[in-house]
Write a protein that holds these residues in place. Structure first.
Motif, PDB file in Angstrom:
ATOM      1  N   TYR A  50       2.325   7.301 -11.152  1.00  0.00           N
ATOM      2  CA  TYR A  50       2.036   7.328 -12.595  1.00  0.00           C
ATOM      3  C   TYR A  50       0.627   6.830 -12.882  1.00  0.00           C
ATOM      4  CZ  TYR A  50       3.992   2.813 -11.559  1.00  0.00           C
ATOM      5  OH  TYR A  50       4.275   1.632 -10.945  1.00  0.00           O
ATOM      6  N   ILE A  51      -0.194   6.766 -11.828  1.00  0.00           N
ATOM      7  CA  ILE A  51      -1.582   6.358 -12.058  1.00  0.00           C
ATOM      8  C   ILE A  51      -2.543   7.449 -11.557  1.00  0.00           C
ATOM      9  CG2 ILE A  51      -3.358   4.652 -11.524  1.00  0.00           C
ATOM     10  CD1 ILE A  51      -1.145   2.555 -11.339  1.00  0.00           C
ATOM     11  N   ARG A  83      -6.979   5.621 -14.903  1.00  0.00           N
ATOM     12  CA  ARG A  83      -8.040   6.196 -15.736  1.00  0.00           C
ATOM     13  C   ARG A  83      -7.341   7.029 -16.804  1.00  0.00           C
ATOM     14  NH1 ARG A  83     -12.476   5.693 -17.503  1.00  0.00           N
ATOM     15  NH2 ARG A  83     -14.222   7.159 -17.433  1.00  0.00           N
ATOM     16  N   SER A  84      -6.827   6.347 -17.804  1.00  0.00           N
ATOM     17  CA  SER A  84      -6.051   7.063 -18.817  1.00  0.00           C
ATOM     18  C   SER A  84      -6.633   6.767 -20.194  1.00  0.00           C
ATOM     19  CB  SER A  84      -4.590   6.622 -18.755  1.00  0.00           C
ATOM     20  OG  SER A  84      -4.511   5.229 -18.923  1.00  0.00           O
ATOM     21  N   ALA A 118      -3.901  11.314 -13.870  1.00  0.00           N
ATOM     22  CA  ALA A 118      -5.335  11.518 -14.135  1.00  0.00           C
ATOM     23  C   ALA A 118      -5.793  12.848 -13.542  1.00  0.00           C
ATOM     24  CB  ALA A 118      -6.147  10.365 -13.555  1.00  0.00           C
ATOM     25  N   ALA A 119      -5.322  13.156 -12.317  1.00  0.00           N
ATOM     26  CA  ALA A 119      -5.709  14.421 -11.670  1.00  0.00           C
ATOM     27  C   ALA A 119      -5.149  15.615 -12.445  1.00  0.00           C
ATOM     28  CB  ALA A 119      -5.211  14.438 -10.228  1.00  0.00           C
ATOM     29  N   MET A 120      -3.919  15.477 -12.941  1.00  0.00           N
ATOM     30  CA  MET A 120      -3.299  16.582 -13.695  1.00  0.00           C
ATOM     31  C   MET A 120      -4.035  16.826 -15.016  1.00  0.00           C
ATOM     32  SD  MET A 120      -0.886  17.988 -12.032  1.00  0.00           S
ATOM     33  CE  MET A 120      -1.491  17.615 -10.399  1.00  0.00           C
ATOM     34  N   ARG A 121      -4.522  15.767 -15.634  1.00  0.00           N
ATOM     35  CA  ARG A 121      -5.240  15.944 -16.900  1.00  0.00           C
ATOM     36  C   ARG A 121      -6.520  16.728 -16.679  1.00  0.00           C
ATOM     37  NH1 ARG A 121      -2.617  17.213 -19.805  1.00  0.00           N
ATOM     38  NH2 ARG A 121      -4.083  17.066 -21.501  1.00  0.00           N
ATOM     39  N   GLU A 166     -10.197  12.945 -23.325  1.00  0.00           N
ATOM     40  CA  GLU A 166      -9.441  12.163 -22.338  1.00  0.00           C
ATOM     41  C   GLU A 166     -10.395  11.512 -21.330  1.00  0.00           C
ATOM     42  OE1 GLU A 166      -5.578  14.495 -21.290  1.00  0.00           O
ATOM     43  OE2 GLU A 166      -7.141  15.899 -21.831  1.00  0.00           O
ATOM     44  N   ALA A 167     -10.096  10.251 -21.000  1.00  0.00           N
ATOM     45  CA  ALA A 167     -11.000   9.475 -20.147  1.00  0.00           C
ATOM     46  C   ALA A 167     -11.319  10.162 -18.804  1.00  0.00           C
ATOM     47  CB  ALA A 167     -10.422   8.085 -19.909  1.00  0.00           C
ATOM     48  N   PRO A 168     -10.340  10.819 -18.128  1.00  0.00           N
ATOM     49  CA  PRO A 168     -10.686  11.452 -16.846  1.00  0.00           C
ATOM     50  C   PRO A 168     -11.753  12.543 -16.976  1.00  0.00           C
ATOM     51  CG  PRO A 168      -8.298  11.264 -17.060  1.00  0.00           C
ATOM     52  CD  PRO A 168      -8.889  10.902 -18.397  1.00  0.00           C
TER      53      PRO A 168
END
Lengths: 102, 326
Positions: free
Chosen positions: B276-277, A56-57, B281-284, A14-16
């Protein structure tokens, strides 16, 4: 022409997580890597595409070419980051021209 | 008031920006190959963030700073920290989501959707309702605290861990830096600065917003198409109920601080919207066990379209009625 055996490690993640992965690889002594954007795909977590995304997905592919004797160190470092996340790690045999660079 | 809401909703539904969103949504659901390239979508979002930040800063320069700015940022922080707890409790009652998934979803509903905010400012401008320029700063302040609340809720169940560098990444994420940076530039250069670049950031704004909402419609439609079946009826109900609860809290806070009609409406929109942006990302990074299909589909596929079509007219009409403004 003389070629040398090497390992090609491809990590789709994943990108992050990209920076965390590349930092871990550098810490593990990897001297170089290539990051490629991934356009889209499908897997256990469903389908996704990069189109239209603004955050950043999505996923990126981090590719390393290394000497076979350094493979375990790299995999340990990579697994420390990848373990809890969506992603794929694959290893293939390859040949390189200038062994001293890997 | 019901008639006001219906009139405003009808106007809103037939506006170019909403029709562009509907076009994108319909095209994605019909499996059209219409798409906006990632780089173009990012460029559009950069333009919108820059324009909205700059105009907010210029407005502050024109009207001056007052204590209400600090108070507004303060109540924004309280809302962002607090709303995830309400969302989490609701999710545990209304859905069968696990603690981890519920905590991740809750974090999204404490944070904000800057596109919903931009759309709301566009509706207010269309109706000649002025608002405080510093609401842009409130929006930026509300992005991050909810993430901490969501992670704390998850950690109570023994999951989630502190990720080194995460807070720096959240606080310095591109959209916050651009929004606050352009706000500062607008505040420093004031009306003269705005005049110099108005042909770039004022006139084309609505058209760019149309294209961006076309893209958001495509992304939302794709998500709904590919993730159908991920959300149960309870979760969809939550996606509509939670914005109304958030808006009510925003209304109370807006009135407490003494904001204008437009300011109250924007505070309601901020409290009602879901990220949704920044938060996904923080949760991932910090909560990878949470299912991204659940929180993304809820936030982008349910709450965003609801706010865009019905929510904003409701919030504006309520703000007008309660404050007596027009």
């Amino acid at each position: 022409m003389q070629t040398h055996t090497a390992k090609r490690v491809e990590i789709v993640i994943e990108a992050p997580l990209e920076r965390r992965l590349t930092d871990a690889l550098v810490k593990a002594g990897v001297t170089g890597y290539t990051v490629l954007p991934v356009l889209g795909g499908s897997g256990r977590s469903g389908q996704w595409t990069r189109e239209g995304q603004v955050g950043r997905s999505g996923m990126v592919a981090v590719i390393c070419l290394i000497r076979p004797d350094r493979l375990d160190g790299l995999l340990e470092a990579a697994f420390g980051v990848v373990e809890r996340h969506i992603g794929v790690v694959s290893i293939t045999d390859c040949e390189v021209l200038r062994a001293e660079r890997f | 008031m019901v008639l006001d809401i219906l009139n405003l909703a009808a106007d809103n539904l037939l506006s170019p920006i909403i029709l562009c969103f509907v076009l994108g949504l319909a095209a994605a659901l019909a499996r059209s190959d219409l798409s906006v390239p990632e780089a173009a979508a990012k460029a559009l979002s950069i333009y919108l963030l820059f324009a909205i930040g700059f105009k907010g800063g210029a407005s502050v320069a024109a009207h001056g700073l007052d204590a209400r700015l600090l108070a507004s940022v303060g109540v924004g922080l309280v809302l962002s920290f607090g709303l995830p707890f309400v969302a989490f409790a609701l999710l545990r009652v209304m859905t069968g989501l696990s603690r981890i998934d519920a905590a991740a979803v809750a974090a999204h509903y404490g944070s904000i959707s800057i596109v919903t905010f931009v759309a709301a400012t566009s509706v207010l401008e269309g109706r000649a309702i002025s608002s405080e320029g510093y609401m842009v700063a409130v929006a930026a302040a509300m992005e991050a605290p909810a993430i901490l609340s969501g992670l704390w809720l998850a950690s109570r169940g023994g999951t989630g861990h502190s990720e080194p560098g995460l807070m720096r990444e959240i606080l310095l994420n591109g959209s916050i830096v651009l929004l606050l940076g352009s706000f500062a530039i607008g505040a420093i250069t004031g009306a003269e600065g705005l005049e110099r670049i108005s042909s770039f950031i004022v006139s084309p704004f609505q058209g760019v917003l149309c294209l961006f909402l076309l893209d958001m419609g495509l992304v939302a439609g794709r998500g709904l198409r590919e993730q159908r079946g991920v959300l149960g009826l309870g979760a969809v109900g939550f996606g509509v109920l939670m914005p109304l609860i958030g808006a009510t809290a925003g209304l109370g806070m807006g009135l407490l601080v003494g904001l204008s009609t437009g300011g109250v409406a924007l505070m309601m929109v901020l409290a009602a919207s879901a990220s949704y942006i920044a938060v996904p990302a923080a949760m991932r990074v910090a909560l990878p066990e949470a299912n991204p299909s659940v929180y993304l589909t809820l936030s982008l596929g349910v709450t965003f379209p609801f706010n865009l079509t019905l929510g904003i007219p409701i919030y504006v009409a309520v703000a007008q009625t309660v404050t007596g403004g027009s």
